[in-house]
Motif scaffolding. Structure first.
Motif, PDB file in Angstrom:
ATOM      1  N   GLU A   1       6.023  11.640  -5.559  1.00 26.60           N
ATOM      2  CA  GLU A   1       4.583  11.481  -5.702  1.00 26.60           C
ATOM      3  C   GLU A   1       4.276  10.189  -6.461  1.00 26.60           C
ATOM      4  O   GLU A   1       3.369   9.430  -6.122  1.00 26.60           O
ATOM      5  N   PHE A   2       5.076   9.941  -7.476  1.00 26.39           N
ATOM      6  CA  PHE A   2       4.951   8.745  -8.307  1.00 26.39           C
ATOM      7  C   PHE A   2       5.034   7.476  -7.450  1.00 26.39           C
ATOM      8  O   PHE A   2       4.182   6.590  -7.514  1.00 26.39           O
ATOM      9  N   LYS A   3       6.048   7.428  -6.609  1.00 23.81           N
ATOM     10  CA  LYS A   3       6.249   6.261  -5.742  1.00 23.81           C
ATOM     11  C   LYS A   3       5.101   6.117  -4.759  1.00 23.81           C
ATOM     12  O   LYS A   3       4.656   5.015  -4.445  1.00 23.81           O
ATOM     13  N   LYS A   4       4.643   7.261  -4.273  1.00 27.34           N
ATOM     14  CA  LYS A   4       3.552   7.241  -3.291  1.00 27.34           C
ATOM     15  C   LYS A   4       2.270   6.689  -3.918  1.00 27.34           C
ATOM     16  O   LYS A   4       1.580   5.852  -3.336  1.00 27.34           O
ATOM     17  N   ILE A   5       1.983   7.155  -5.121  1.00 28.74           N
ATOM     18  CA  ILE A   5       0.780   6.682  -5.812  1.00 28.74           C
ATOM     19  C   ILE A   5       0.866   5.177  -6.078  1.00 28.74           C
ATOM     20  O   ILE A   5      -0.113   4.443  -5.918  1.00 28.74           O
ATOM     21  N   LEU A   6       2.039   4.713  -6.460  1.00 25.53           N
ATOM     22  CA  LEU A   6       2.217   3.277  -6.733  1.00 25.53           C
ATOM     23  C   LEU A   6       1.878   2.449  -5.503  1.00 25.53           C
ATOM     24  O   LEU A   6       1.342   1.351  -5.604  1.00 25.53           O
ATOM     25  N   GLU A   7       2.196   2.997  -4.345  1.00 27.43           N
ATOM     26  CA  GLU A   7       1.911   2.303  -3.088  1.00 27.43           C
ATOM     27  C   GLU A   7       0.431   2.387  -2.725  1.00 27.43           C
ATOM     28  O   GLU A   7      -0.194   1.390  -2.385  1.00 27.43           O
TER      29      GLU A   7
END
Length: 490
Positions: free
Chosen positions: A425-431
RNA sequence: CGGGGUAUAGCGUAGUUCGGUUAGCGCGCCUGGUUUGGGACCAGGAGGUCGCAGGUUCAAAUCCUGCUACCCCGACCA
């Protein structure tokens, strides 16, 4: 002046670069990595300085000045401090030039310095070397000193205001008899910075502490204010360090207590720099140009007369001059643009680009109706205001805009702050929705490093106001007691 | 400091592949006039060691060699 800026949505970083140059704030100089701060940009910096200086003095500090050069040996004395700055120091090795047979200038090899001098990247070492002579007794403490100065950090890649090889800043360096007092000072000053950022720059900030790996070289604890820019990247905007007894030990600064016991002095240091200019620009500005909070705008109001000939201009001046006088008597800064070399439309665009908070247009029509067109920069709204009410109106409007600009920035920050519990989720939000990300972390440097390498996001701070919340590290699943703030940073 | 790219007037650029008149254009600048309520228009004008040094050639912005500066991507960082 050339027309238009690239849109933020097209290329945010190009937008920033163009804005800084086109709004006449600063430009690159002949020296790589060093900027020329132009009068309009410097005027904003002076406003920041004036207010910060007042706040420092209100909290009991006095200004002093220490040398630009620091003997190389001073850097050896605090091990982690050297490590932090060694790779970006400018070094003076000679003190004289000479002319060659070909009439060229060269460094005179006979004029080598016995000991090289470092152009200060920060002044802890020279100051603590000096404090050694100032402090013998508890009666000499505390020392509450600030200096306004330039420093040099030889950065590989630079950007106007955000990271330049030379920059202007202030650095406070305090000395205390007790640990508690030094910590109290450290916290007090980060709060001063936060208050300045929010009430003057209209820029909401998160106060927190840095993790071990992000801490200032030589500090025990680093407090930071972190702001969130419009592109979702964080900007460290000010830091206050509790230095423990590290520098006192390195420079052998001891004092006698009331009980006649010898102890090392406790220290803090704190600073903000011209980087705040970058923070200010990126916090509020739009595709038309700069948006400045009224409290920091070099000119808060500009009058643009609309006229066909000198007679009309004179008639306008006659009516406007008393208004300008009344505004100035209330402490409002005003410009009256009488240039006949530019047409009104050009001036409107120019003042929008430069972020003048309020613009008043006055033409023959308005002289007759007794109403003037008042435009506010932040929302671009225009209203017609009666001549008799305009001074009051503008004064109120400036206050209202200061709040509105802050609120807008704060809402933007809230909207781009996310809570996540898994690494995916963290990586997705960063994108998809970059901004502050609140997540659990196991407290280890290894995990922090891994996240940085894999996502480029770093822990901006462990927020000071965060409530305790049991959780599991999003990467390792190990226990965590509170969420920390992650973001990609400048 | 590693990888890639660029260098032509104050700024942005065309021309470089395949050497050939006086290096073209837009913005800006100067002069005059008409204009002036959202980035004016017309006419005239000034401004170039084509990044630097060397080489090839009758001839170099263009080809070759070396150097320098800047930009982008990494690493470093307030």
């Amino acid at each position: 002046m050339s027309k238009g800026l690239i849109k933020r949505s097209e290329n945010y970083s190009q937008w920033y670069n163009e804005l800084v140059v086109k709004a006449d704030l600063a430009e690159n100089s002949a020296v790589r990595g060093c900027m020329v701060i132009k009068p309009y940009g410097y005027a904003i910096w002076e406003k920041m300085q004036a207010q910060l200086d007042k706040m420092f003095k209100d909290t009991g500090h006095m200004n002093a000045y220490f040398p630009l050069f620091i003997p190389k040996s001073f850097f050896n004395k605090e091990a982690s401090h050297v490590d932090g700055f060694a790779k970006e120091c400018a070094v003076v090795t000679h003190y004289r030039l000479r002319t060659t047979e070909n009439n060229e200038i060269e460094v005179d090899p006979n004029a080598k310095l016995e000991e090289e001098l470092i152009v200060r990247p920060t002044s802890e070492t020279i100051i603590w070397n000096t404090y050694k002579n100032w402090i013998q007794s508890y009666r000499d403490l505390p020392i509450l000193v600030n200096q306004w100065a330039n420093v040099v950090r030889w950065e590989m890649r630079t950007r106007l205001f955000l990271r330049t090889a030379e920059f202007l800043w202030q650095e406070g360096h305090t000395a205390h008899a007790t640990k508690e007092e030094a910590i109290e000072e450290t916290k007090q000053m980060i709060n001063v910075y936060a208050e300045f950022a929010e009430n003057w720059m209209a820029m909401p900030v998160k106060i927190g502490t840095k993790t071990d790996s992000e801490r200032f070289a030589g500090a025990v604890d680093t407090y930071t204010i972190e702001a969130l820019m419009q592109d979702g990247k964080a900007l460290q905007s000010g830091t206050s360090h509790f230095l423990g007894q590290n520098f006192a030990k390195a420079f052998d600064v001891k004092f006698l207590t009331k009980e006649n016991k010898e102890e090392y002095v406790w220290a803090s240091s704190w600073g903000v720099s011209t980087r705040l200019m970058g923070a200010l620009i990126m916090s509020h500005s739009d595709d038309l140009g700069l948006v400045l909070p009224p409290k920091l705008a070099p000119f808060q109001v500009v009058f643009v007369p609309i006229f066909k000939n000198d007679d009309q201009l004179n008639a306008i001046s006659e009516r406007i001059d008393p208004i300008i006088k009344a505004l100035k008597s209330r402490g409002i800064t005003v410009q009256f643009d009488k240039r006949d070399s530019q047409r009104p439309g050009f001036k409107f665009a120019e003042y929008e680009l430069k972020g003048y908070p309020v613009r008043v247009a006055v033409g023959p029509r308005d002289l007759e109706s007794g109403q003037y067109e008042v435009a506010r920069r932040d929302t671009l709204e225009k209203s017609f205001v009666a001549e008799s009410e305009i001074v009051e109106y503008i004064e109120n409007l400036l206050g209202e805009m200061q709040t509105a600009i802050f609120n807008k920035a704060k809402i933007r920050r809230e909207e781009t702050t996310s809570k996540v519990d898994t690494y995916d989720e963290f990586k997705k939000i960063l994108e998809e929705k970059p901004g502050f990300i609140l997540a659990h972390w196991d407290g280890t440097a290894e995990t922090e490093e891994r996240i940085k390498n894999e996502t480029k996001a770093t822990i901006r701070c462990i927020p000071i106001d965060s409530e305790k919340e049991e959780g599991k590290c999003m990467v390792t699943g190990k226990p965590s007691k509170r969420r920390v703030i992650f973001a990609k940073a400048y």
